[in-house]
Structures are given as structure tokens and as C-alpha cells.
Design a protein around this motif. Structure first.
Motif, PDB file in Angstrom:
ATOM      1  N   PRO A   1       0.811  -1.225   0.000  1.00 46.42           N
ATOM      2  CA  PRO A   1       0.000   0.000   0.000  1.00 46.42           C
ATOM      3  C   PRO A   1       0.842   1.271   0.000  1.00 46.42           C
ATOM      4  O   PRO A   1       0.480   2.259  -0.657  1.00 46.42           O
ATOM      5  N   GLU A   2       1.966   1.252   0.717  1.00 48.55           N
ATOM      6  CA  GLU A   2       2.827   2.439   0.739  1.00 48.55           C
ATOM      7  C   GLU A   2       3.371   2.745  -0.649  1.00 48.55           C
ATOM      8  O   GLU A   2       3.414   3.913  -1.073  1.00 48.55           O
ATOM      9  N   ARG A   3       3.798   1.693  -1.363  1.00 47.15           N
ATOM     10  CA  ARG A   3       4.339   1.893  -2.710  1.00 47.15           C
ATOM     11  C   ARG A   3       3.244   2.361  -3.665  1.00 47.15           C
ATOM     12  O   ARG A   3       3.480   3.211  -4.530  1.00 47.15           O
ATOM     13  N   ARG A   4       2.044   1.830  -3.499  1.00 47.40           N
ATOM     14  CA  ARG A   4       0.930   2.242  -4.355  1.00 47.40           C
ATOM     15  C   ARG A   4       0.608   3.720  -4.146  1.00 47.40           C
ATOM     16  O   ARG A   4       0.300   4.435  -5.103  1.00 47.40           O
ATOM     17  N   ILE A   5       0.696   4.177  -2.895  1.00 48.86           N
ATOM     18  CA  ILE A   5       0.413   5.588  -2.612  1.00 48.86           C
ATOM     19  C   ILE A   5       1.511   6.480  -3.182  1.00 48.86           C
ATOM     20  O   ILE A   5       1.239   7.598  -3.643  1.00 48.86           O
ATOM     21  N   GLU A   6       2.752   5.997  -3.179  1.00 50.07           N
ATOM     22  CA  GLU A   6       3.833   6.762  -3.789  1.00 50.07           C
ATOM     23  C   GLU A   6       3.594   6.941  -5.282  1.00 50.07           C
ATOM     24  O   GLU A   6       3.834   8.011  -5.846  1.00 50.07           O
ATOM     25  N   LEU A   7       3.116   5.886  -5.928  1.00 52.38           N
ATOM     26  CA  LEU A   7       2.854   5.957  -7.365  1.00 52.38           C
ATOM     27  C   LEU A   7       1.597   6.758  -7.670  1.00 52.38           C
ATOM     28  O   LEU A   7       1.529   7.449  -8.692  1.00 52.38           O
ATOM     29  N   ASN A   8       0.591   6.643  -6.800  1.00 53.28           N
ATOM     30  CA  ASN A   8      -0.675   7.355  -7.000  1.00 53.28           C
ATOM     31  C   ASN A   8      -1.200   7.812  -5.645  1.00 53.28           C
ATOM     32  O   ASN A   8      -1.788   7.016  -4.908  1.00 53.28           O
TER      33      ASN A   8
ATOM     34  N   LYS B   1      -1.527  12.570   7.603  1.00 49.52           N
ATOM     35  CA  LYS B   1      -1.312  12.449   6.160  1.00 49.52           C
ATOM     36  C   LYS B   1      -2.624  12.154   5.442  1.00 49.52           C
ATOM     37  O   LYS B   1      -2.885  12.676   4.347  1.00 49.52           O
ATOM     38  N   LEU B   2      -3.456  11.342   6.081  1.00 51.33           N
ATOM     39  CA  LEU B   2      -4.727  10.946   5.462  1.00 51.33           C
ATOM     40  C   LEU B   2      -5.661  12.139   5.295  1.00 51.33           C
ATOM     41  O   LEU B   2      -6.210  12.365   4.213  1.00 51.33           O
ATOM     42  N   VAL B   3      -5.863  12.905   6.354  1.00 46.90           N
ATOM     43  CA  VAL B   3      -6.795  14.037   6.263  1.00 46.90           C
ATOM     44  C   VAL B   3      -6.190  15.188   5.480  1.00 46.90           C
ATOM     45  O   VAL B   3      -6.922  16.061   4.984  1.00 46.90           O
ATOM     46  N   THR B   4      -4.865  15.231   5.363  1.00 47.64           N
ATOM     47  CA  THR B   4      -4.245  16.245   4.503  1.00 47.64           C
ATOM     48  C   THR B   4      -4.461  15.909   3.035  1.00 47.64           C
ATOM     49  O   THR B   4      -4.707  16.800   2.214  1.00 47.64           O
ATOM     50  N   GLN B   5      -4.377  14.627   2.704  1.00 44.46           N
ATOM     51  CA  GLN B   5      -4.594  14.205   1.319  1.00 44.46           C
ATOM     52  C   GLN B   5      -6.065  14.288   0.933  1.00 44.46           C
ATOM     53  O   GLN B   5      -6.395  14.633  -0.204  1.00 44.46           O
ATOM     54  N   PHE B   6      -6.962  13.989   1.889  1.00 42.57           N
ATOM     55  CA  PHE B   6      -8.408  14.018   1.625  1.00 42.57           C
ATOM     56  C   PHE B   6      -9.086  14.914   2.670  1.00 42.57           C
ATOM     57  O   PHE B   6      -9.730  14.413   3.604  1.00 42.57           O
ATOM     58  N   PRO B   7      -8.939  16.220   2.543  1.00 43.42           N
ATOM     59  CA  PRO B   7      -9.419  17.122   3.607  1.00 43.42           C
ATOM     60  C   PRO B   7     -10.932  17.195   3.735  1.00 43.42           C
ATOM     61  O   PRO B   7     -11.427  17.664   4.757  1.00 43.42           O
TER      62      PRO B   7
ATOM     63  N   LEU C   1      -6.488   0.343   3.204  1.00 47.74           N
ATOM     64  CA  LEU C   1      -5.730  -0.761   3.802  1.00 47.74           C
ATOM     65  C   LEU C   1      -4.864  -0.271   4.959  1.00 47.74           C
ATOM     66  O   LEU C   1      -4.803  -0.895   6.025  1.00 47.74           O
ATOM     67  N   LEU C   2      -4.206   0.853   4.739  1.00 51.42           N
ATOM     68  CA  LEU C   2      -3.378   1.407   5.810  1.00 51.42           C
ATOM     69  C   LEU C   2      -4.232   1.902   6.971  1.00 51.42           C
ATOM     70  O   LEU C   2      -3.812   1.823   8.137  1.00 51.42           O
ATOM     71  N   LEU C   3      -5.415   2.428   6.662  1.00 49.87           N
ATOM     72  CA  LEU C   3      -6.315   2.876   7.726  1.00 49.87           C
ATOM     73  C   LEU C   3      -6.739   1.707   8.609  1.00 49.87           C
ATOM     74  O   LEU C   3      -6.817   1.836   9.845  1.00 49.87           O
ATOM     75  N   ARG C   4      -7.014   0.577   7.988  1.00 50.01           N
ATOM     76  CA  ARG C   4      -7.406  -0.603   8.759  1.00 50.01           C
ATOM     77  C   ARG C   4      -6.265  -1.048   9.676  1.00 50.01           C
ATOM     78  O   ARG C   4      -6.483  -1.459  10.825  1.00 50.01           O
TER      79      ARG C   4
END
Length: 735
Positions: A9-16, A44-50, A25-28
Motif C-alpha cells: 500500500p505504501e508503494r501504491r500511494i507513492e505511485l498514485n 497524512k490521510l486528512v491532509t490528502q483528503f481534507p 488498507l493502511l487505515l485498517r
């Protein structure tokens, strides 16, 4: 297995960074960790999706489980009034009830929380739980004395009436509870109160059914991500627009404009929770705010108008500081709104904020700021903005054009404008747009000499592109055609032919077309231009329907005058059009036969010749192979030698050898047998037996026609004639 499932999941977030599934997945995983370890992830989560209410809710509930009350309240302050998510507000009400019980003004604090929640999200179709909890809370309040009891009853009744006046899920249950409540308070008064409200309840119930139907399919849990143009995404946009349009029709038939506006504004807010990256939704919401403000002021409701006007400014601030921070369009709309309301300092601050964004092109922002300052402070102040933009290395050539045109049109000083163009020419002379703008300016001010100087200077440059060189030569020829004498015109024409001879491949007629055309009038037909290879019609006529139609008429007139029209159906753009006379109508059908070409929703019949061939072929289910390897077939055809094989007659063939897998002796024997057993057609047709057979066939045919004719002449019975013919055919067969 897909690639996404292999990556972490970390790598997927780096790419997108907008991979919502990876974030979930990371939230769970983070929800099972201590809050001190998961807090960085939540930020990081609420900054990306405020504007994702469920992510804020998960963050707050994790802090609440750890009893970090101070952190919980700070999080509510950050998101509660910006994210009108129904579940987030339910969590807020629950927090107030569970944590404020030790305060002396506990009831007042909780009541304020309920009132605020109903005011903000009470119009939500899923808000029935908030109303019911508020009613239960008011009923549980201890009332000492008749006055206090009456106050409590009035408060409960007010919440009930507000609830069943709103389209809510479980509306029937709320109405039944209300009827029970009124009957418990006063049976005699209950009948009158219920009768007064029953029509309103029935109408709201009808509206609720319509809303449920309209909102069916809307994904309210969707997270805002940048538009990708998918079908599912567009469907969600259409569903939200349909719901907003429904609210604009005032289905509750409210006479209060403020209440109607509030419901529409709330619909926009809910749509933006899922469509936060759609700039058009933000702007449409702001436009509705402004429209309501004007209507309220016309009705004299200034106080409510000022409130909604403040909400409009907050809406723009929420957009430009959040998801729309990288969208200049919303910044410009915000600045224009503040300018319209006389908030010049705020408008200037918005432009400056947009200019100061790192790693962005501020040219357009500088131009808009320069125009704004000129409108509000004058040309002299706008020059300072232009000077500031010139010193900003991120700016492009457009700022010189804007500054020069401002001096020309506003200061009426062509000399200053020309100096700005000359200064910009040193840096951007090889850019076609800048050079074209400068030449247009000189042509506009009727400065023929300087126009020639600038064009010749550009043409002498070795850095000029081929496209710009051709355009400058065309402009030079057009200038001399309009204002030059015969000598200068001939000189430019010859110089142009020599300079562009390699580009035009010595097609001298193309030079002649450029010489004698005028606007959309051409010296020959479009078909002739196309055959010559002339390719400038598209550029000159693109995007102008009026010019296109005028060109067509002018071309038709020219053709009518010069001779018969060539029957070639060509668009003005140079692309051939299909012959509509040969088109076949689309026929809708649920099933199709093999002789038709099936498409979604119907079928198209094939051409007649193809249909005839398909009818002669056997049904597809009769073919069971062999199936051709198309890849091998295409490779073989690609390697095929197009020249026919040539036999070497002088070369002798070994009788004992083989050709491929076949022996030469076997092939020779079979060929001799074929020749010996095949009759020569010429010999067969010259034989007496064949001639006799042909005479007999002719005689039989003549006798049959005579017999048939006599049968018809005798009694006219067609059926009898057919029966006689069958008998004769049977006799001939036996003979």
C-alpha cells in the motif's frame, strides 16, 4: 494477479497519492495501533483528503478511544464546519453527550450541540437519528413546576414539527411518535394539532419518495479524487446534478426564500464531498449563493442576504485553500467576487497568493492582477505590476503583449506600446505567437515601415521556425499587396518564392494562390486547391461557421461562373464526406440473422452483393474447421514474393527425384492419365453425336411451347397446363 495487488500500500500511494483502496488498507492497520503511533498516518490521510468526513471521523474516534479529549476538540474545530458529513456530525453529538456530563451547564451545552447539528445537517435525508436523540434528550430533562413543564413540552413539540417537516428516512415513525406524544400531553388539543399538521406531513412524505428515487444510485461515501473521465464518475456527476436541480424546484413549496436556498446550498455541499475536484460544481454553488443574495436584497431581507454573502466568501476560501488550490479559475472567480463587493484588499491578496505558488506559471495571474489594479487604482499602478512580472523569471512572453496592449488601449500611447514590444522581441522573437502579435499591432497602428522592418528582422533570424517563416512571408506579401507599389510587390513575391521554394517543392501555383486570394475568397475551386496540395484553407477557416458558409457560397458562385461543377463531395476542411445517398437506414431489432451486421440495439443490412453471397453460403454451424491461423497467414502474405514463378524449361528434372513430398514419377504418371482421359472440347463439339443432341433439345423446346400455347388457347386453364407439362416431362424421362 494484478500488479496493484503485488505492490505494498505504501508503494501504491507513492505511485498514485489518490489510490483510495491503498489508503483504506493502511487505515485498517492503523486503527489497531496505539494513537501515538497512528497519528502521523491520520494527519497524512486528512491532509490528502481534507473533505472526507469518514476519515476525519475515524481519526476523532481513535483519539476518543484514547481519551485524548483536547485533541478531539481540536480536530472537531478543524473539520466540523467545513465538512458537513452526517456521520461526522452524529459523532460530534455523541461526543458532547458522553463527555460533558460533569459540567454544570451540561444540558445547555448538549442542547446547543443538537441545535447546531440540526441547523447544519438537519436537512439531510439520514438525519432522523439526530432528531430522535434530541427529542429523547429533551424528554429526559427534569422539569420542576408547570412553567418548566410547558417549556419542555414546547421544545419537544418544536423539534417534532421540524422533523416531520423535513424529508427524512423513518418519517412515518417520527410522525407516529409525535401523535403519541401529543395525545399523552393533552388528548383534546392533540386532535387539533395533528389535524393542522397532517397535510404538511403527507406532502413531505410524498417529497421523500421522490427524493429516494432521485438519490438512488448516488454514492455518498465516495472520496473526492481528481476526475478521470470514467463512465461511472460521469454518472455520479449526473445524479448529483439531478438531485440539485430537484431541490431548486422547491419541492417542499416553502414560501421562505431563505429555507429554499438553504436546502439547495446543502445539496451543493453534499455533492462537493464526493466531487471536490470538479471546479464547475464549486463555481455553480457560488453563483447560486450570489443569485440568492440579490433576490433577498430585492425583497428587503438584508440580514439573511449578508449571512449568505459571508457564506459565499467562506465557500471560496474553502475551495482555494483546499482541493482547488491549484486551480486558477476558482481563484479568479473568488477575486472577482470580492472585487464586486468592494473588498479590493482581499481580491489583491488572492491574486498575490496565486502568484506566490511555488513551481507554477504565474503569467496569467500577473495579467489578471494587472487588469484588476488598472480598474481599481489606475494605469500607473498597473505599470508597477508589469514591472514586477518582468522581473519574475517564471513569466512567459504573454506579459509583454498584455502590457503593450494596455498602454495602447488605455494610455493611448502607441510609442510606449511599441517600445514594450521591441524589448520583448529581444527575448521572444522566435516565438510565433509573440511575433504574430507584434506584427498585428504594427498593422493595426498603420505603421507600414516598422512592420516591414520587424518582418525582415524575423526572416533574417536563423532561429525562426519553418512555420513562423512561412507565416511571416505570407504577411509580408499581404502587406505589399495592400499598400505597396508594383516594384515592391514584385520584389517581395520573388524573394518569397526563392525562400520557400524548397518548402513548396517548386509548385509555383501555390505562390500564385497566396498572391491573389483575399480573406475567404479564393481564385480557384477547393477541389483544385486540394489537388494542388494547398493546405492553408483549414487554418484560415477553422472555427468560423460564418466564414465557412460564406466561403462555400463564394466558391459556388465562382464555379458557376467559370464552368461546370466537379462532382466531388469535399468538405471545406479538406476531408471527404460520405455519400449520404448510399447510406442504409438503421433498423432496431433485438435479434439479427447472419445476413445482417449486428450492432448494439439493432442491425445494419449489408450491401446487396454481400447479402447475396451470404445467402448462398451454408449456415455457420455447419462449419467445424479447419480454422486458419491468422497470424501465420498474415506473416506468410507479408513475405510473399509478388512476382510470378518462372519455369526454367531448359532445366531437366530427375524422374527419380521428389518435389516437396511428392515423387516426380507419380506426378508424371497422374498427369499423363489426366491428359489421356480428358476429351478435347473442340473435338467434342465438332462430333455428329453432340450436334444431334443439340438439335433434339431445340425441337423439344419448340414442341413444348406449342403444346403449352394450345392448352392455354383452348380453355385458358393454367392449372391444367401445368399438369400436362408435368406428364410430358415424366414421359420424356422414361424415354
Amino acid at each position: 494477479m494484478s500488479t496493484a495487488s503485488v505492490l505494498s500500500p505504501e508503494r501504491r500511494i507513492e505511485l498514485n497519492p489518490f489510490d483510495v483502496d491503498a489508503w483504506n488498507l493502511l487505515l485498517r492497520e492503523s486503527s489497531a495501533r496505539p494513537i501515538d503511533q497512528a497519528r502521523i498516518f491520520y494527519e497524512k490521510l486528512v491532509t490528502q483528503f481534507p473533505n472526507a468526513g469518514r476519515y476525519w471521523k475515524a481519526y476523532i474516534e481513535h483519539e476518543l478511544r484514547a481519551k485524548n479529549i483536547e485533541n478531539v476538540e481540536k480536530l472537531f474545530e478543524r473539520c466540523l464546519f467545513k465538512v458537513l458529513h452526517i456521520d461526522l456530525w452524529k459523532s460530534y453529538v455523541y461526543y458532547m453527550k458522553e463527555t460533558k456530563g460533569h459540567l454544570p451547564d451540561f444540558r445547555e451545552k448538549v442542547a446547543e450541540a443538537f441545535d447546531c447539528a440540526i441547523d447544519r445537517v438537519g436537512m439531510d435525508i439520514q438525519a432522523s437519528q439526530i432528531y430522535l436523540e434530541y427529542i429523547q434528550f429533551l424528554k429526559s430533562v427534569e422539569a420542576l413546576g408547570q412553567y418548566a413543564e410547558n417549556q419542555r413540552v414546547s421544545a419537544v413539540r418544536k423539534v417534532y414539527q421540524k422533523a416531520f417537516a423535513t424529508p427524512l428516512l423513518n418519517l412515518d415513525g417520527i410522525w407516529q411518535d409525535y401523535c403519541t406524544f401529543e395525545k399523552a400531553v393533552n388528548v383534546n388539543l392533540a386532535e387539533k394539532l395533528i389535524a393542522d399538521r397532517v397535510k404538511e406531513y403527507q406532502h413531505v412524505k410524498k417529497v421523500l419518495k421522490q427524493m429516494e428515487q432521485i438519490m438512488q444510485g448516488i454514492n455518498r461515501q465516495a472520496i473526492s479524487v481528481p476526475p478521470r473521465g470514467t463512465v461511472a464518475e460521469q454518472k455520479q456527476v449526473d445524479l448529483w446534478r439531478k438531485y440539485i436541480a430537484f431541490e431548486k424546484t422547491n419541492p417542499l413549496r416553502s414560501e421562505e426564500l431563505g429555507l429554499k436556498a438553504k436546502r439547495v446550498i446543502y445539496a451543493y455541499d453534499q455533492a462537493l464531498l464526493s466531487l471536490g475536484y470538479h471546479a464547475d460544481i464549486w463555481y455553480e454553488s457560488a453563483c447560486f449563493h450570489e443569485k440568492i443574495v440579490i433576490e433577498l436584497k430585492e425583497r428587503g431581507d438584508v440580514k439573511v442576504a449578508e449571512t449568505i454573502e459571508q457564506e459565499t466568501s467562506k465557500l471560496y476560501n474553502r475551495a482555494t485553500s483546499g482541493l482547488m488550490k491549484d486551480t486558477p479559475l476558482i481563484h479568479f472567480a473568488h477575486a472577482d467576487f470580492e472585487e464586486t463587493n468592494g473588498n479590493y484588499d482581499m481580491a489583491k491578496f488572492i491574486y498575490d497568493k496565486l502568484i506566490n505558488f511555488e513551481n507554477s506559471d504565474p503569467t496569467l495571474a500577473y495579467i489578471m492582477l494587472m487588469n484588476f489594479v488598472r480598474r481599481t487604482e489606475g494605469v500607473r499602478a498597473a505599470r508597477q505590476v508589469f514591472q514586477r512580472a518582468r522581473n519574475d523569471k517564471r513569466c512567459q512572453f504573454h506579459i509583454y503583449i498584455a502590457g503593450a496592449l494596455m498602454e495602447f488601449h488605455c494610455s493611448k500611447d502607441a510609442n510606449v506600446a511599441q517600445k514594450i514590444f521591441d524589448h520583448g522581441l529581444k527575448y521572444y522573437g522566435n516565438i510565433p505567437e509573440f511575433a504574430t502579435a507584434y506584427v498585428d499591432f504594427l498593422t493595426h497602428v498603420n505603421d507600414d515601415n516598422n512592420t516591414r522592418v520587424v518582418i525582415e528582422r524575423l526572416l533574417e533570424s536563423h532561429e525562426i521556425s519553418t512555420e513562423l517563416r512561412i507565416d511571416m512571408w505570407d504577411r509580408y506579401l499581404d502587406l505589399e499587396t495592400r499598400v505597396g507599389n508594383a516594384t515592391s510587390l514584385h520584389k517581395v513575391d520573388m524573394a518569397r518564392r526563392q525562400a520557400l521554394n524548397e518548402t513548396y517543392e517548386d509548385r509555383q501555383a501555390l505562390f500564385l494562390v497566396d498572391r491573389f486570394k483575399f480573406l475567404n475568397l479564393w481564385p480557384c475551386s477547393f477541389d483544385q486547391l486540394k489537388l494542388m496540395g494547398y493546405n492553408k484553407i483549414n487554418r484560415l477557416n477553422s472555427g468560423n461557421s460564418t466564414t465557412t458558409s460564406t466561403t462555400t457560397l463564394a466558391n459556388n458562385r465562382y464555379l458557376n461562373q467559370t464552368g461546370p461543377r466537379v462532382n466531388v463531395n469535399l468538405e471545406i476542411s479538406g476531408y471527404p464526406r460520405p455519400d449520404t445517398n448510399q447510406m442504409l437506414a438503421f433498423k432496431a431489432a433485438s435479434r439479427s440473422t447472419p445476413s445482417f451486421h449486428p450492432v448494439a440495439g439493432g442491425l445494419f443490412p449489408p450491401p446487396r452483393t454481400v447479402a447475396f453471397m451470404l445467402q448462398k453460403l451454408p449456415p455457420p454451424d455447419t462449419f467445424a474447421g479447419p480454422f486458419v491461423d491468422t497470424t501465420h497467414l498474415m506473416d506468410t502474405l507479408a513475405q510473399f514474393n509478388r512476382e510470378p514463378p518462372r519455369a526454367n524449361y531448359k532445366e531437366s528434372i530427375d524422374v527419380n527425384g521428389t518435389i516437396g513430398n511428392i515423387k516426380v514419377a507419380d506426378m508424371k504418371r497422374e498427369f499423363q492419365q489426366l491428359v489421356s482421359t480428358t476429351t478435347d472440347p473442340a473435338v467434342m463439339m465438332a462430333s455428329e453425336e453432340y450436334k444431334k443432341h443439340q438439335r433434339k433439345r431445340r425441337n423439344d423446346s419448340d414442341s413444348e411451347e406449342e403444346t403449352n400455347g394450345s392448352a392455354i388457347d383452348a380453355n385458358g386453364d393454367v392449372f391444367k397446363r401445368r399438369m400436362n407439362a408435368k406428364v410430358r416431362m415424366r414421359e420424356l424421362g422414361q424415354a
